[in-house]
Design a protein around this motif. Structure first.
Motif, short mmCIF file in Angstrom:
data_model
loop_
_atom_site.label_atom_id
_atom_site.label_comp_id
_atom_site.label_asym_id
_atom_site.label_seq_id
_atom_site.Cartn_x
_atom_site.Cartn_y
_atom_site.Cartn_z
N VAL A 11 1.07 -1.11 -0.06
CA VAL A 11 0.10 0.06 -0.10
C VAL A 11 0.87 1.24 -0.10
N ALA A 12 1.98 1.26 0.91
CA ALA A 12 2.84 2.27 0.94
C ALA A 12 3.29 2.61 -0.45
N ALA A 13 4.00 1.47 -1.08
CA ALA A 13 4.54 1.64 -2.32
C ALA A 13 3.52 2.25 -3.37
N ILE A 14 2.39 1.69 -3.31
CA ILE A 14 1.39 2.46 -4.38
C ILE A 14 1.13 3.73 -4.33
N VAL A 15 1.15 4.17 -2.88
CA VAL A 15 0.71 5.45 -2.69
C VAL A 15 1.94 6.44 -3.10
N ILE A 16 3.15 5.93 -2.40
CA ILE A 16 4.12 6.73 -3.05
C ILE A 16 4.48 6.94 -4.76
N ALA A 17 4.27 5.86 -5.14
CA ALA A 17 4.44 5.79 -6.77
C ALA A 17 3.31 6.73 -7.38
N PHE A 33 -5.65 21.35 -11.74
CA PHE A 33 -6.46 21.11 -10.36
C PHE A 33 -5.94 19.94 -9.57
N VAL A 34 -5.79 18.90 -10.24
CA VAL A 34 -5.27 17.56 -9.46
C VAL A 34 -3.84 17.99 -8.80
N LEU A 35 -3.08 18.48 -9.37
CA LEU A 35 -1.79 19.02 -8.99
C LEU A 35 -1.92 19.87 -7.83
N THR A 36 -2.65 20.78 -7.91
CA THR A 36 -2.96 21.73 -6.89
C THR A 36 -3.52 21.05 -5.70
N LEU A 37 -4.51 20.24 -5.78
CA LEU A 37 -4.95 19.55 -4.67
C LEU A 37 -4.07 18.54 -4.12
N PHE A 38 -3.35 17.92 -4.80
CA PHE A 38 -2.22 17.05 -4.33
C PHE A 38 -0.98 17.80 -3.69
N THR A 39 -1.00 18.83 -4.13
CA THR A 39 0.20 19.65 -3.37
C THR A 39 -0.34 20.04 -1.71
N ARG A 40 -1.65 20.40 -1.45
CA ARG A 40 -2.13 20.75 -0.35
C ARG A 40 -2.35 19.50 0.38
N ILE A 41 -2.57 18.10 -0.26
CA ILE A 41 -2.53 16.89 0.47
C ILE A 41 -1.37 16.44 1.04
N VAL A 42 -0.21 16.79 0.08
CA VAL A 42 0.93 16.22 0.54
C VAL A 42 1.57 17.24 1.94
N ILE A 43 1.32 18.46 1.81
CA ILE A 43 1.80 19.25 2.68
C ILE A 43 0.99 19.03 4.20
N LEU A 44 -0.23 18.85 4.11
CA LEU A 44 -0.88 18.28 5.34
C LEU A 44 -0.49 16.97 5.72
N ALA A 45 -0.23 15.99 4.94
CA ALA A 45 0.27 14.72 5.40
C ALA A 45 1.35 14.72 5.98
N LEU A 46 2.30 15.76 5.76
CA LEU A 46 3.54 16.18 6.33
C LEU A 46 3.13 16.24 7.91
N PHE A 263 3.57 4.78 7.79
CA PHE A 263 3.03 5.27 6.37
C PHE A 263 1.40 5.62 6.70
N GLY A 264 0.98 5.26 7.95
CA GLY A 264 -0.43 5.40 8.11
C GLY A 264 -0.78 6.75 7.97
N PRO A 265 -0.39 7.62 8.71
CA PRO A 265 -0.88 9.20 8.58
C PRO A 265 -0.91 9.69 7.05
N VAL A 266 -0.04 9.24 6.04
CA VAL A 266 0.05 9.70 4.81
C VAL A 266 -1.37 9.11 4.06
N VAL A 267 -1.60 8.00 4.36
CA VAL A 267 -2.71 7.36 3.85
C VAL A 267 -3.97 7.95 4.34
N GLY A 268 -4.04 8.13 5.76
CA GLY A 268 -5.14 9.10 6.44
C GLY A 268 -5.32 10.38 5.71
N ALA A 269 -4.31 11.01 5.64
CA ALA A 269 -4.64 12.27 5.06
C ALA A 269 -5.27 12.28 3.53
N VAL A 270 -4.49 11.64 2.48
CA VAL A 270 -4.92 11.22 1.21
C VAL A 270 -6.36 10.83 1.02
#
Length: 315
Positions: A11-17, A33-46, A263-270
């Protein structure tokens, strides 16, 4: 246990890829839009990963973690307002200010535990919120517009969406790696031992308060980094970013993905932010749908999404 770990790794490998290849998809389809959205997701995942360090591994349920988002963001915004555009200076101040604030909060709040710890961290975060609201020179309640993003010279251009996205992703993956190194070090093992039985750890000679305070400061500093990135992403910072509801969002991301999993918090944020975006497009009452969905996941997915995947695999 081995198969559970394998599922988590897949799961972690799929999310990272998916995160790494996202800009390629955005360029091929022209979907900005999808790039803008996931930029925010990546930041909040951090931010969620940093909270997991103290909540999942350290057993410290801070309800004021979003304060560091605001501190990091205001460090960037205020310096930009005063004519200091160097990203090196802005990010250094953001990290230092977040670490200092975490040191003060931790030194006071770690004298307590349980609900008292939660209330003290919440009180400090609200104090930071009201201080930011009173900064009339820097927008007050209306927030502060950042007219120029942090300047890192020829190293990276933050005005380029793809460059900025990969910077955020590199910070996220670097934070995940750092947390992995921490929790598997002697220091991290002591922190996890304190979560399980603090009295026993103290009895064998470990200074509990020092270890927990160091962990608290590290988490606050990492969240301050995400705050600086968030300010550059939105070109704006306001007191709302450090309101208690944002701390609640971060806590939900950690619990949803799986507390104490790397890697749970990253999956949870996404999952959380994609659900929020999808439901908000369907109805303005999206929160009425989101609440029961999250409740079902928490009730029947003990250990979050990563824990649920592990149990399904064993079954």
């Amino acid at each position: 246990m081995k198969s559970s770990l394998n599922v988590s790794a897949v799961v972690a490998a799929i999310v990272i890829a998916g995160l790494v290849l996202l800009p390629v998809y955005s360029n091929l389809t022209g979907n900005i839009f999808v790039l803008t959205l996931f930029t925010r997701i990546v930041i909040l995942a951090l931010s969620a990963v940093s909270l997991n360090l103290i909540l999942g591994y350290g057993g410290m349920p801070s309800f004021g973690h979003a304060a560091y988002l605001g501190i990091g963001g205001y460090a960037v915004g205020i310096l930009a307002q005063e004519g200091i555009g160097s990203g090196y200076a802005q990010f250094a101040v953001a990290l230092a200010a977040s670490a200092t604030f975490a040191l003060v909060i931790g030194a006071l709040s770690l004298r307590t535990r349980g609900v008292y710890f939660i209330m003290i961290t919440l009180a400090f975060a609200q104090m930071a919120y009201y201080i930011a609201s009173g900064l009339a020179r820097y927008g007050g309640d209306d927030g502060l517009t950042i007219y120029k993003r942090s300047d890192f010279g020829s190293l990276i251009n933050l005005n380029d969406r793809v460059h900025f996205y990969y910077l955020c992703l590199a910070c996220l993956l670097g934070t995940v790696l750092l947390v992995w190194r921490i929790v598997n070090s002697r220091f991290g093992l002591v922190v996890q031992g304190l979560r399980s039985n603090e009295q026993r750890m103290q009895a064998i000679g470990f200074p509990a308060k020092r270890y927990k305070l160091a962990c608290f400061v590290i988490a606050g500093t990492l969240c301050g980094l995400s705050g600086a990135l968030l300010a550059d992403n939105t070109d704006f910072v306001s007191p709302a970013v450090m309101y208690w509801t944002r701390s609640g969002d971060l806590m939900v991301m950690v619990i949803l993905g799986g507390m104490g999993s790397l890697f749970g918090p990253v999956v949870g944020a996404v999952v959380y932010l994609l659900l929020e975006e999808f439901l908000s497009q369907i109805t303005e009452y999206w929160a009425l749908i989101m609440g029961p969905l999250l409740l079902l996941i928490v009730l029947f997915g003990r250990g979050g999404i990563m824990g649920l995947l592990g149990r399904l695999n064993r079954g």
